[in-house]
Design an enzyme around this catalytic site. Structure first.
Site, PDB file in Angstrom:
ATOM      1  CD  GLU A 131      34.455  34.074   6.235  1.00  0.00           C
ATOM      2  OE1 GLU A 131      33.260  33.775   6.180  1.00  0.00           O
ATOM      3  OE2 GLU A 131      34.967  34.642   7.197  1.00  0.00           O
ATOM      4  CB  ALA A 272      26.087  28.133   7.880  1.00  0.00           C
ATOM      5  CD  GLU A 274      29.580  35.358   6.760  1.00  0.00           C
ATOM      6  OE1 GLU A 274      29.540  34.148   7.046  1.00  0.00           O
ATOM      7  OE2 GLU A 274      30.539  36.085   7.064  1.00  0.00           O
ATOM      8  CG  ASN A 275      28.207  32.740   0.420  1.00  0.00           C
ATOM      9  OD1 ASN A 275      29.384  32.985   0.571  1.00  0.00           O
ATOM     10  ND2 ASN A 275      27.691  31.538   0.547  1.00  0.00           N
ATOM     11  CD  GLU A 308      26.231  31.672   8.889  1.00  0.00           C
ATOM     12  OE1 GLU A 308      26.834  32.587   8.284  1.00  0.00           O
ATOM     13  OE2 GLU A 308      26.785  30.946   9.745  1.00  0.00           O
ATOM     14  CG  HIS A 311      27.727  36.902   9.464  1.00  0.00           C
ATOM     15  ND1 HIS A 311      28.680  37.646  10.115  1.00  0.00           N
ATOM     16  CD2 HIS A 311      28.050  35.600   9.693  1.00  0.00           C
ATOM     17  CE1 HIS A 311      29.526  36.821  10.731  1.00  0.00           C
ATOM     18  NE2 HIS A 311      29.165  35.575  10.499  1.00  0.00           N
ATOM     19  CD  GLU A 330      32.395  34.853  11.725  1.00  0.00           C
ATOM     20  OE1 GLU A 330      31.394  34.548  12.403  1.00  0.00           O
ATOM     21  OE2 GLU A 330      32.391  34.847  10.463  1.00  0.00           O
TER      22      GLU A 330
END
Ligand code: ARG
Ligand code: ZN
Length: 870
Positions: A131, A272, A274-275, A308, A311, A330
């Site tokens: 990202e 961090a 959030e994949n 995360e 998300h 966000e």
């Protein structure tokens, strides 16, 4: 180098168009190698434009720093005339039809990737950060958030070096070869944009746990770390389960895959990421145990693990159409994590902490050269727009919305939004329209919060008419431009005996509004912006006695704090303007009052109530940026408070000794209150020896990092010779623990006018590492936030930091840009300092190979300084 400054082309929101081509499927194979990784990507490419003629337009695939190897179209080697490979990508000029397969092969070198974007190495592990636009550094791709892709990933690597091979989704296959290589296949059933793609390869261990969802599904939870850190994962696992429970209870949202993984990475540009199903975390936001993590670290871990996790719905299942809309995920997700923490800890304390971040960081950004609305209209480098404005002000905007429509309706609105747009890439419009649907509340004017930059100021006037018994409040937005806002103002009206006469929400929509209360006997006391219901400056000249009343009687934890801050600010201003009537100090009297009645307030809360405002907030409040003088007044005030309250402070200190090392409210509160008292005691020259021995004793006996770092910081802030003892003690104990050592680096340069020399010697020590973002920030960002050292009269810190920026520009442009942002505050300095900073920044801008990241920030700041020369 990401690019040269000749390509400083801005992207404009207005120019956004939806993609003509998308890649709904990708099968990627990685032959992993530190020096040279080979990637082969097989896409299904589809035309989604509405063009009906003969020859279809070509397709552009982004690609940065890749070694192009080969290209096949529908399995056949592409003709050289069919495509063109350039520095920023691959253009397929001639396409075989509206749907075809494209297979591209490229090489890259994780070893030489110190920018920590794309595929890079951290220690002995390989990992990714994509990202917003890192995926194009891994393989050629239509790298934009409105291109959802179903990924299948094959990872092949030598088993001995990389026994752990991870990607998003589910592991569907794994195999070992005789040559010692291992091959695994991961498949993610949820389509996602490339920025959510991740892989990890390393030699990692994991802590596992289970989560049973409300609907009865069983989820495997894993936190991957280096073996030596396994014992530091308890708290993050606890946080994850709390977050899962909370999202189910609050919004009815369950996790959707069978496996949820978190990986701790030592070299990480931000907090961090959030994949999908595979969150990557900066180690400092996962690893914690009682002896090495502070209470603040524990709270950050709780918030970021939750952030995360949240998300997965707000960001992943429903994602963004373009990066301008970053705040859609966000701001919303920060609001969700704030709400979560408010529920899990003390809501007033959490609110005060968040407001302090806003005051210290977001308000200055919004008043400076980087000011932008939460929906920026243009950017040069998107990485530069992961800002406190997009995140924290974005969260305030969502919070205001929740005030306007109520939290229950907000809940329903969020559910409707997620349900309606599941699997889609949308904008803040879709979000607000869902909220309008459930609330029947027009948000037309509210939308201006997405377009107007700067912190609004509300001017408040009151009128009391004793003969008629009427009380009037008039509020005015001091800006009367084209973008009128809506302000949710939570208020209460008290009578002299602290009885609440009225309370509620005032939704202010006109530029000026008033409210009148009638039938009153005495003048009431008005409290507004309870829980800080709107992120604004308040200009309200009111009687000091009313502020004292509110500081003592307000039941809203934030407003009580706010009133006390106002009293401190006032006294500060009086001292600054030297019209201090040398009578009594309300500030000191209130300190005494709060300390004497300390049993009535929770300890944790009290420690925040009594914390004296720092230099940044004081300067912004006074609009005076002569930091030496502000520091001097602050120092004197602190000395007076401490001398007056000496016995009380010693009692508070002693009462709160012996906290257990656990993370519960009582023990956190004890530590905070005790350390607050200690920091005041350091301002007592008369008790110097006693304080020094108490402090060193505390440092030696500590069973919790909060107790150690509090002493180190107090010493570093003082001018006591014994600070060297404290610094050495800490170092000897923690030299092998990188995260604790970051705190040690930071403490030494955070205070006083002589930090530059210390910073210079610290960066030349063998413990320093220019490639590790946490370490670099611990020295350079801490130094730059230390106003006394940063704005040194001779400009030496400006010059030195600019030399560092050029060094970092080569290593890690994102970190260089993050640090360059600290120069925003120079605009409030005198002409001489501005001139010196400008000269230093000019050397940066003159550098021939400047990254886009640094060029954009340094350029904007220089321009601002030039325009404000005097
Ligand atoms: N999405 C991540 C988060 O807030 C942060 C990614 C930051 N990326 C960046 N390039 N700064 O959870
Ligand atoms: Zn986020």
């Amino acid at each position: 180098m990401s690019s040269s400054s000749t390509e400083l082309k801005p992207h404009f929101l207005e120019e956004y168009t939806s993609p003509l081509w998308i890649t709904p499927e990708a099968k990627i194979r990685f032959d992993l190698d530190l020096e040279r990784t080979i990637v082969r990507t097989d896409y299904l490419v589809e035309y989604v434009g509405d063009w009906e003629g003969e020859a279809l337009p070509g397709v552009f695939f982004h690609g940065e720093g890749l070694g192009f190897l080969s290209l096949r179209i529908n399995g056949a080697i592409a003709e050289p005339l069919q495509y063109h490979v350039s520095e920023d990508g691959l253009f397929l000029r001639i396409v075989p039809g509206r749907s075809f397969r494209l297979t591209v092969e490229n090489s890259l070198s994780p070893k030489h990737n110190t920018a920590l974007e794309g595929l890079y190495h951290s220690g002995s592990m390989l990992c990714t950060q994509n990202e917003p636009e890192g995926f194009r550094k891994i393989t050629y791709s239509i790298d934009r958030p409105d291109n959802p892709i179903r990924f299948q990933v094959t990872l092949s690597a030598p088993k001995e070096e990389f026994p752990t091979l991870l990607s998003n989704g589910n592991l569907i296959h794994s195999q070992e070869w005789e040559d010692g290589r291992q091959e695994v296949v991961w498949e993610d059933p949820f389509p996602k944009p490339s920025y959510l793609f991740a892989i990890v390869a390393g030699n990692l261990q994991y802590r596992s746990d289970q989560w049973k969802t409300k609907s009865g599904r069983s989820i495997e939870l894993r936190i991957y770390v280096e073996e030596k850190n396994l014992s530091k994962t308890d708290f993050a696992m606890f946080a994850l389960k709390e977050a899962m429970r909370w999202d189910e209870e609050t919004f009815g949202l369950e996790y959707d895959l069978d496996l949820y993984m978190i990986v701790a990475v030592d070299d990480f540009n931000m907090g961090a990421m959030e994949n999908k199903g595979l969150n990557l975390f900066n180690s400092k936001l996962v690893l914690a145990d009682k002896s090495s993590a502070t209470d603040d670290t524990f709270e950050s871990i709780l918030a970021v693990v939750a952030h995360e996790y949240f998300h997965n719905w707000t960001g992943n299942r429903v994602t963004l159409r373009n990066w301008f809309n970053l705040t859609l995920k966000e701001g919303l997700t920060v609001f969700r994590d704030q709400w979560f923490t408010e529920d899990k800890t003390d809501p007033s304390v959490k609110r005060i902490k968040d407001v302090l971040i806003l005051w210290e960081h977001q308000f200055p950004e919004d008043a400076g050269p980087m000011a932008h609305p939460i929906l920026p209209k243009s950017y040069i480098e998107m990485n530069n727009f992961y800002t406190v404005t997009v995140y924290e002000k974005g969260a305030e905007v969502i919070r205001m919305l929740s005030h306007l429509i109520g939290r229950d309706t907000f809940r329903k609105g969020l559910q409707l939004y997620l349900h309606t747009y599941d699997g889609q890439a949308v904008t803040f419009e879709e979000f607000l329209s869902s909220m309008e649907q459930v609330s029947h509340h027009s948000l037309l004017q509210f939308r201006n919060w997405y377009h107007r930059k700067g912190t609004p100021t509300l001017r408040v006037e009151e009128k009391w008419n004793p003969s008629e018994g009427t009380y009037q409040i008039k509020i005015q937005d001091s800006e009367t431009g084209e973008l009128p806002l809506v302000f949710p103002i939570q208020y209460a009206l008290f009578d002299q005996d602290s009885k609440s006469l009225d309370s509620g929400l005032w939704e202010m929509k006109a530029v000026q509004e008033e409210k009148v209360w009638t039938g009153l006997v005495n003048k009431p006391i008005f409290s507004l912006l309870r829980s800080y219901s709107a992120p604004v400056h308040l200009a309200f000249e009111r009687d000091e006695r009313e502020l004292i009343f509110l500081a003592k009687q307000e039941t809203d934890g934030f407003s009580k704090f706010f009133a006390f801050q106002k009293i401190i600010f006032r006294e500060f201003r009086n001292r600054w303007e030297q019209n201090q009537k040398n009578s009594t100090s309300d500030t000191i009297a209130l300190y005494k009052h709060f300390i004497e009645t300390r049993e009535t307030l929770p300890k944790d809360y009290l420690s925040y109530l009594l914390a004296f405002p720092g230099l940044t907030i004081l300067a912004d409040e006074l609009k005076v940026y002569a930091f030496e003088e502000i520091h001097e007044i602050r120092h004197k005030m602190l000395q007076e408070i401490s001398s007056t309250l000496r016995p009380d402070l010693f009692s508070v200190y002693k009462e709160n000794l012996g906290s257990m090392s656990s993370q519960d409210r009582e023990n956190i509160g004890k530590r905070r209150l005790k350390n607050m008292a200690l920091s005041f005691l350091f301002y007592l020259p008369q008790a110097k020896d006693e304080v020094i021995s108490i402090a060193l004793e505390q440092q030696k006996q500590a069973n919790h990092m909060s107790d150690e770092i509090a002493v180190l910081r107090a010493f570093c802030e003082s001018s006591y010779r014994e600070k060297e003892t404290s610094i050495q003690l800490f170092y000897n104990k923690w030299k092998a623990d990188v995260l604790s050592l970051d705190l040690w680096f930071s403490a030494q340069v955070s205070y006083g006018p002589d930090a530059l020399e210390r910073a210079q010697s610290l960066v030349s020590s063998s413990d320093f590492n220019w490639k590790n973002p946490n370490r670099v920030r611990s020295v350079l960002s801490s130094l730059a936030r230390n106003h006394l050292s940063f704005h040194r009269k001779d400009g030496a810190t400006y010059r030195w930091l600019c030399e560092c920026l050029l060094l970092l520009n080569e290593i890690n442009p994102q970190i260089a840009a993050q640090i360059a942002k600290t120069f925003q505050s120079v605009r409030w300095q005198d002409a001489k300092r501005k001139g010196l900073a400008l000269m230093a920044l000019q050397t940066v801008l003159d550098f021939p190979h400047l990254s886009r990241d640094l060029a954009e920030i340094a350029g904007k700041i220089c321009k601002d300084l030039e325009n404000n020369q005097s």
